[in-house]
Design a protein around this motif. Structure first.
Motif, PDB file in Angstrom:
ATOM      1  N   SER A   1       0.808  -1.218   0.000  1.00  0.00           N
ATOM      2  CA  SER A   1       0.000   0.000   0.000  1.00  0.00           C
ATOM      3  C   SER A   1       0.842   1.268   0.000  1.00  0.00           C
ATOM      4  O   SER A   1       0.325   2.351   0.211  1.00  0.00           O
ATOM      5  CB  SER A   1      -0.924   0.016   1.229  1.00  0.00           C
ATOM      6  N   THR A   2       2.142   1.126  -0.198  1.00  0.00           N
ATOM      7  CA  THR A   2       3.010   2.295  -0.213  1.00  0.00           C
ATOM      8  C   THR A   2       3.460   2.576  -1.642  1.00  0.00           C
ATOM      9  O   THR A   2       3.852   1.666  -2.370  1.00  0.00           O
ATOM     10  CB  THR A   2       4.252   2.067   0.670  1.00  0.00           C
ATOM     11  N   GLY A   3       3.412   3.829  -2.025  1.00  0.00           N
ATOM     12  CA  GLY A   3       3.842   4.204  -3.371  1.00  0.00           C
ATOM     13  C   GLY A   3       2.776   3.909  -4.417  1.00  0.00           C
ATOM     14  O   GLY A   3       1.614   3.645  -4.124  1.00  0.00           O
ATOM     15  N   LYS A   4       3.219   3.927  -5.667  1.00  0.00           N
ATOM     16  CA  LYS A   4       2.319   3.711  -6.789  1.00  0.00           C
ATOM     17  C   LYS A   4       2.167   2.216  -7.071  1.00  0.00           C
ATOM     18  O   LYS A   4       3.142   1.483  -7.067  1.00  0.00           O
ATOM     19  CB  LYS A   4       2.840   4.422  -8.032  1.00  0.00           C
ATOM     20  N   MET A   5       0.930   1.810  -7.352  1.00  0.00           N
ATOM     21  CA  MET A   5       0.650   0.415  -7.662  1.00  0.00           C
ATOM     22  C   MET A   5       0.549   0.212  -9.172  1.00  0.00           C
ATOM     23  O   MET A   5       0.112   1.111  -9.899  1.00  0.00           O
ATOM     24  CB  MET A   5      -0.654  -0.032  -6.995  1.00  0.00           C
ATOM     25  N   ARG A   6       0.930  -0.978  -9.645  1.00  0.00           N
ATOM     26  CA  ARG A   6       0.931  -1.264 -11.080  1.00  0.00           C
ATOM     27  C   ARG A   6      -0.369  -1.910 -11.516  1.00  0.00           C
ATOM     28  O   ARG A   6      -0.851  -2.851 -10.889  1.00  0.00           O
ATOM     29  CB  ARG A   6       2.094  -2.193 -11.429  1.00  0.00           C
TER      30      ARG A   6
END
Length: 290
Positions: free
Chosen positions: A187-192
């Motif tokens: 849940s951290t940063g951008k998800m693909r």
């Protein structure tokens, strides 16, 4: 058999003698009511303090300056857990005093059995210390999607000693903090968001890529959950009866699956509109006449 009956009769006789003694009975009832009173007060105190903690953190959420909601929920759970343990410890010592045991003397002589107690409580101490490190290092918070030692799901509660994870089947997993060895926080940063679209070999690949680019541009402008892309990568595979074109996008946490579903839907509708065929299994039957 006779010996057993004799012991039962002796026990019943002693019980009746105890009940016939008003002074002993009054003392016993007073002790029993005192223990009940202590436990009730402890339960009420926990509820009151938990309510105060909930109101405090709710007021922090309503403030104008930005706060990390997930971190606040985690801290709230830890504080409530600590309050519960402290109040139960106070209640336990009060009950011990009711039996005439001096708590101070008990603590002073604890060094004798401290070694044995230490071995018994080492797992508890390890769980509590690990819980503090998880909080201070911000490894994960309530509401995060994580994978802990092969168990994946949403952090539902983080207490002082255990962490509770709700997986996507609805099962609740309770893991002692001291047993957490490896954490993957998703849940951290951008998800693909990754989508593969297949077209028939007879179709124009460049035209299909152009259509996907147009739809991707529309999705980028209309969906706030997409932070990068979608970007058409081009042909990534040649199957038995299909040409695979891949599209990638970056989303805000926990929205990658919804974006993938939306991309597939819009890409399929665009292919249908422009007459681009998506391959599907076919069976050709040839009849040979003699």
């Amino acid at each position: 058999m006779f010996l057993f009956i004799h012991r039962v009769e002796t026990s019943l006789r002693e019980t009746f003698e105890f009940l016939r003694n008003p002074e002993q009975l009054t003392k016993f009832l007073g002790l029993f009511l005192n223990i009940i009173f202590i436990l009730v007060i402890a339960k009420i105190s926990i509820r009151i303090i938990h309510s105060i903690v909930n109101k405090f953190f709710q007021s922090q959420k309503n403030l104008k300056f930005k706060v990390d909601a997930a971190r606040m929920e985690t801290l709230k759970g830890l504080i409530k857990s600590m309050v519960k343990y402290v109040i139960y410890f106070i209640a336990f010592t009060s009950i011990i005093k009711s039996f005439g045991v001096e708590v101070g003397a008990l603590i002073a002589t604890a060094g004798i059995g401290g070694l044995a107690f230490g071995f018994g409580a080492q797992n508890l101490v390890r769980d509590v210390i690990t819980g503090f490190f998880i909080l201070f290092e911000d490894q994960f918070s309530v509401g995060d999607y994580v994978d802990i030692d092969g168990i994946g799901g949403i952090i539902e509660e983080m207490a002082l000693r255990v962490t509770k994870i709700r997986d996507f089947n609805g099962d609740l997993h309770t893991i002692p903090n001291g047993e957490i060895k490896k954490v993957t926080n998703k849940s951290t940063g951008k998800m693909r968001a990754w989508v593969n679209m297949s077209i028939a070999y007879e179709e124009d690949i460049d035209y299909a890529i152009k259509v996907l680019n147009e739809v991707s541009e529309t999705l980028k402008n209309e969906n706030p959950n997409i932070v990068e892309g979608p970007t058409v990568l081009g042909v990534t595979d040649l199957g038995d009866s299909e040409v695979v074109i891949s599209v990638i996008a970056k989303t805000v946490p926990m929205e990658q699956w919804a974006v993938e579903r939306l991309m597939r839907k819009n890409f399929k509708q665009a292919f249908d509109k422009h007459g681009i065929e998506i391959p599907y299994p076919r069976r050709v039957v040839i009849n040979k006449t003699p």
